[in-house]
Design a protein around this motif. Structure first.
Motif, PDB file in Angstrom:
ATOM      1  N   SER A  19       0.842  -1.188   0.000  1.00 44.70           N
ATOM      2  CA  SER A  19       0.000   0.000   0.000  1.00 44.70           C
ATOM      3  C   SER A  19       0.885   1.249   0.000  1.00 44.70           C
ATOM      4  CB  SER A  19      -0.938  -0.030   1.220  1.00 44.70           C
ATOM      5  OG  SER A  19      -1.836   1.062   1.155  1.00 44.70           O
ATOM      6  N   GLU A  20       0.786   2.090   1.021  1.00 44.29           N
ATOM      7  CA  GLU A  20       1.559   3.330   1.089  1.00 44.29           C
ATOM      8  C   GLU A  20       2.746   3.206   2.033  1.00 44.29           C
ATOM      9  OE1 GLU A  20       0.918   6.210  -0.765  1.00 44.29           O
ATOM     10  OE2 GLU A  20      -0.371   4.771  -1.805  1.00 44.29           O
ATOM     11  N   LEU A  58       6.487   4.768  -6.766  1.00 44.30           N
ATOM     12  CA  LEU A  58       5.804   5.215  -5.552  1.00 44.30           C
ATOM     13  C   LEU A  58       6.618   6.293  -4.836  1.00 44.30           C
ATOM     14  CD1 LEU A  58       3.529   4.893  -3.434  1.00 44.30           C
ATOM     15  CD2 LEU A  58       4.938   3.119  -2.362  1.00 44.30           C
ATOM     16  N   ASN A  62       5.804  10.570  -4.748  1.00 45.33           N
ATOM     17  CA  ASN A  62       5.564  11.194  -3.447  1.00 45.33           C
ATOM     18  C   ASN A  62       6.690  12.149  -3.045  1.00 45.33           C
ATOM     19  OD1 ASN A  62       3.054   9.991  -1.828  1.00 45.33           O
ATOM     20  ND2 ASN A  62       3.877   8.384  -3.164  1.00 45.33           N
TER      21      ASN A  62
END
Length: 340
Positions: A19-20, A58, A62
């Motif tokens: 996920s994150e 990812l 970010n």
């Protein structure tokens, strides 16, 4: 929220994601999980580390910058979003300043920041040393001050005109600094005989190199975020693949951050341990972890900067922005000098 670097410095680490969150595994065992929202930089300081393109995407989406460096402090790769190259005027003026007196001023500021912070670092420890050691260190400080004064009187039409003399004064001052450090450390690291950046065999130089690698990555990130060209340096000349401006700006921060942490640990009785790897002798993992923890504490400590108190990690970014403003708008730039 305080953003932090994630430093990966052990062989055989796999960097994945859930996920994150970034997940670190070794031999298929999870050894750490980190929220992507709390990360600012990923610094990889070991061989045998692997990560996928999904993880890269990812991180970069970010705003996390990724650095690959080694124990000699030399970065060999950097990954960041292409959108950080949006500022063109700053880079144009940075290049132009190499040919005029703005470059002379900046070159002297970088060297001044380095030498003055080295002097202040030695002064910081004088009170806890014997009178004999204190007097001998003061002799080295006096000699450093002489070269600092000579540096400040230099004049020239451009950076190239003064660079050789700046390098000479910087090197001569450094000789006396490391003599002072040897007096400071005493017999805590008996094999230490002076500064060695390439393949050191003593634990003190290894600790310094490790710390310089972490701080160097942070400075490089600040340079890129400020819209500066990392490969156009002033003291350190242009060379293919060498982020010369990083080596210039980091001079203001090595002594007050890394040197202070390393010398304080040794002064308090910390005994660094080494381990043998296939590629040579390196700092033991427990030593690296302890040093890393204390470096991050130092980065999260506060210093006076332009009339206000800021975290040291914030000052690094503010100093890069100040440099960009100097090139772009002619706003004043002053070398960062830490208190002692």
């Amino acid at each position: 929220m305080l953003l932090q670097e994630l430093v990966v410095d052990d062989y055989g680490i796999h960097i994945g994601k859930t996920s994150e969150r970034i997940v670190l595994r070794k031999n298929k065992e999870v050894i750490g999980e980190y929220s992507i929202l709390e990360m600012e930089d990923l610094i990889i300081m070991s061989r045998g580390v692997n990560l996928s393109s999904d993880v890269l995407q990812l991180l970069l989406e970010n705003g996390v910058q990724i650095y690959f460096t080694d124990y000699r402090e030399e970065p060999f790769a950097m990954l960041y979003s292409p959108f950080l190259h949006g500022t063109v005027k700053t880079r144009k003026e940075q290049f132009a300043s190499l040919e005029d007196k703005r470059g002379v001023f900046i070159t002297k500021q970088f060297a001044y920041g380095k030498i003055q912070n080295q002097i202040n670092t030695l002064k910081y420890y004088l009170r806890s040393r014997s009178e004999e050691i204190r007097d001998r260190i003061l002799i080295e400080i006096t000699r450093m001050q002489r070269y600092l004064n000579d540096l400040l009187t230099l004049e020239g039409e451009n950076t190239e005109a003064i660079r050789p003399r700046v390098l000479t004064y910087e090197a001569l001052a450094a000789q006396h600094y490391w003599k002072g450090v040897k007096l400071l450390i005493g017999d805590k690291i008996p094999e230490f005989s002076g500064r060695v950046s390439w393949n050191p065999t003593d634990s003190l130089n290894m600790m310094l190199n490790y710390g310089y690698g972490i701080i160097g990555a942070r400075v490089l990130g600040a340079i890129v975020r400020a819209g500066l060209e990392p490969y156009a340096g002033f003291i350190h000349t242009d060379r293919s693949g060498k982020a010369s401006l990083r080596f210039d700006l980091v001079e203001e921060f090595r002594a007050p951050i890394v040197d202070r942490v390393v010398f304080s640990l040794l002064s308090k009785g910390f005994k660094p341990q080494l381990e043998q790897r296939d590629d040579g002798c390196v700092l033991h993992k427990e030593t690296r972890d302890h040093l890393k923890t204390n470096l991050f504490k130092r980065l999260d400590s506060r210093e006076r900067y332009r009339g206000k108190e800021y975290l040291l990690k914030t000052i690094i970014q503010l100093q890069a922005r100040s440099l960009a403003s100097y090139f772009r708008e002619g706003k004043p730039y002053k070398a960062f000098i830490a208190r002692w």
